[in-house]
Design an enzyme around this catalytic site. Sequence first.
Site, PDB file in Angstrom:
ATOM      1  N   HIS A   1     -94.876 -51.636  -2.051  1.00  0.00           N
ATOM      2  CA  HIS A   1     -95.404 -53.000  -1.961  1.00  0.00           C
ATOM      3  C   HIS A   1     -95.305 -53.482  -0.521  1.00  0.00           C
ATOM      4  O   HIS A   1     -94.269 -54.012  -0.121  1.00  0.00           O
ATOM      5  CB  HIS A   1     -94.593 -53.962  -2.843  1.00  0.00           C
TER       6      HIS A   1
ATOM      7  N   GLU B   1     -90.250 -44.148  12.642  1.00  0.00           N
ATOM      8  CA  GLU B   1     -91.682 -44.401  12.853  1.00  0.00           C
ATOM      9  C   GLU B   1     -92.020 -44.704  14.321  1.00  0.00           C
ATOM     10  O   GLU B   1     -93.124 -44.409  14.770  1.00  0.00           O
ATOM     11  CB  GLU B   1     -92.156 -45.543  11.943  1.00  0.00           C
TER      12      GLU B   1
HETATM   13  C1  NOJ Z   1     -93.389 -50.729   8.238  1.00  0.00           C
HETATM   14  C2  NOJ Z   1     -92.409 -49.846   7.524  1.00  0.00           C
HETATM   15  O1  NOJ Z   1     -91.206 -49.726   8.225  1.00  0.00           O
HETATM   16  C3  NOJ Z   1     -93.062 -48.492   7.345  1.00  0.00           C
HETATM   17  O2  NOJ Z   1     -92.145 -47.585   6.780  1.00  0.00           O
HETATM   18  C4  NOJ Z   1     -94.288 -48.637   6.512  1.00  0.00           C
HETATM   19  O3  NOJ Z   1     -94.942 -47.397   6.473  1.00  0.00           O
HETATM   20  C5  NOJ Z   1     -95.238 -49.679   7.108  1.00  0.00           C
HETATM   21  N1  NOJ Z   1     -94.553 -50.876   7.421  1.00  0.00           N
HETATM   22  C6  NOJ Z   1     -96.354 -50.004   6.141  1.00  0.00           C
HETATM   23  O4  NOJ Z   1     -95.854 -50.645   5.015  1.00  0.00           O
END
Ligand code: NOJ
Length: 672
Positions: free
Chosen positions: A383, A477
């Site tokens: 979500h 990320e």
């Molecule tokens: C930021 C979150 O840290 C990441 O894990 C996710 O893929 C993206 N938002 C999209 O929801």
Amino acid sequence: MKKIGYKIAITFIVSLLFTSCAAFTDNSYHVSSPDGMLKFEVYTSQGQLYYKVNDGETEVFQESKLGLKFKNHSPLGEKLEVISSSNQSNNTTWEQPWGEKRLIEDRYEELLLELQETNGDNKKLNLRVRVYNDGFGFRYEVPEQAGISELIITDEITEFKLPTVDKAWWTAIYSEEYYEAITQFTPVNEMDTVCLPLTIETQSGKYLAIHEANLTNYAAMNLYCADSSTLSCDLTPWSTGEKVFTNVPFVSPWRMVIVADKPGDLITSYLELNLNEPCKIEDTSWIETGKYIGIWWGMHNGTYTWHMGEKHGATTKNTKMYIDFAAKHNFKGVLVEGWNYGWGNDWTKEGDKFQFTTPYPDFDIEYLSDYALKKGVRLIGHHETGGATQNYEQQMEEAFAMYNKLGIRSVKTGYVGSRLNGKERHSSQYGIRHFRKVIECAAKYQISIDNHEPAMPSGLRRTYPNLLSQEGVRGQEYNAWSPDGGNKPEHLTIIPFTRGLAGPIDFTPGIFNFENPVNPGTRVQTTIAKQLALYVVIYSPVQMAADLIENYEGNPALKFIEDVPVNWDITKVLDAKIGDFITVVRKDRDSNEWYLGSITDENSRFITVDLDFLDKDTNYRAEIYRDGDDASWESNPTAIKIETSTVTKTDQLMFRLATSGGVAVRFVPIMD
Ligand code: NOJ
């Protein structure tokens, strides 16, 4: 994912002792830790409430103010006298349904002071203090009283006055919305307004972590340096400037400080959990922890998109491949992001359009959830709210009910966007209320949460163990797209001592591929062995193997990720220097296996590990995943040496960690 047994609260000894507290001087009261070392003194001077803390002969905090300021009343803290005091002791042990340690000792001495104003207002305030061997906590309690039914808090007068201008590891609260900044290390008087936990190295050789526990219906506490060494409380405001709206009676969150002699003792302190309420979920057997893979890294590194189109990641075909891979390699969960309507090309601007029950047409959620269950795997729901909390609150109940029907047990939530509901900060009282609503609503549908872009964790997982993990950190990320190239090698040797003290981190380790053609200039700045070691060093009850499955195929290093558990009986930090290196060992909760993870910063180093943590009279097969002899994060990150040897607790192992390298070891008891 692994089932957690019914929560058993074990109480070894409960000793409640109510006595009247002996006054230290006329208006001074004190309470000491069970081992007598840590001493908390509280007193009034010309009506102002103060405290001081000593650890043996060492001053921890000098005279520091306490109190609250209101919009609709005069401040509470400046004209007080003590009406009564009482003490009690506690010595109990409770069991975590999952966690880094199974049994937690909750042993403290408590002082409760009842105070009243001496001016005409006669307002009442209680201060409750608990002193443990590893730190202390205090909280304000405004009891029921005539003439006050509602309060608007505009400030807390709480201070922490260090005796010297010490250095701290910090991140600014207001420039980064959800704690994703690079940690700074400076003297406290050079800090911005910072979020908690704040980790301090004192000139007297102590390590302190200032944090809060049980943040409920209140604003998060931040700190700023008011003069050279006095840290003052700053509560995250509402968009209108007020900090907290509350009814009387109320209690504040605990203000807590871990006091440690070495950095590792910060990590093995459970003070934050002890200052939270016991579990409110009667049957926790539906809460599942475990390792997962997912359609995720591909969106971050540009291989896939979240929105539907040619490069859509969340297709039925891709997801099936991930489910098959998970079933084959011992992963119990498959996260799929980008499965639902609302992801435009710039989805951060389209958050209010997210739909949480409508899949894209190329994602057959019913077929896939069923296919997964038949293979012993579960889909993990996703979500992303884009910060549009109102839109989410309108849909979440239905969305959790749908997931529950499909056999989905955990959901990753996300709040990308600088403000919730277009105007409120994540760590404001508004945000704290929203996040709590989500946890409680999810629990109704036997759903657990892994929350990204959260408010800083404060131990709520004890009360609601369906709150599994959270982000609130500069995670993996950033290595896929950050304009600064990604997290520097020292990052991971710092966060266990800062953000990690607040609770489990969904860092998403396990990247095996160090090329990123879509975003050249970015990369994971570690070796592969360091990626493996993170499964032991960073604690989370849900751990992702974050890479694309094609990057794992055929790589023998994947075996460590397949084997490593997420639930531990014992955790020990063998050695550490914040920002340089850390070595952690943990014992599996469901077997007699031990695991070791050690990581270093940009410097290569040798570590020697005494194996005396292992169980006695046992031979172990040590399965070692170490940096190859020519490994280095910059030029040869994939060089890894996998070898085994037989060891016992009297042995020592020596490893060379490459630049930004690491070592991961599984110790398996050898049955004769
Ligand atoms: C930021 C979150 O840290 C990441 O894990 C996710 O893929 C993206 N938002 C999209 O929801």
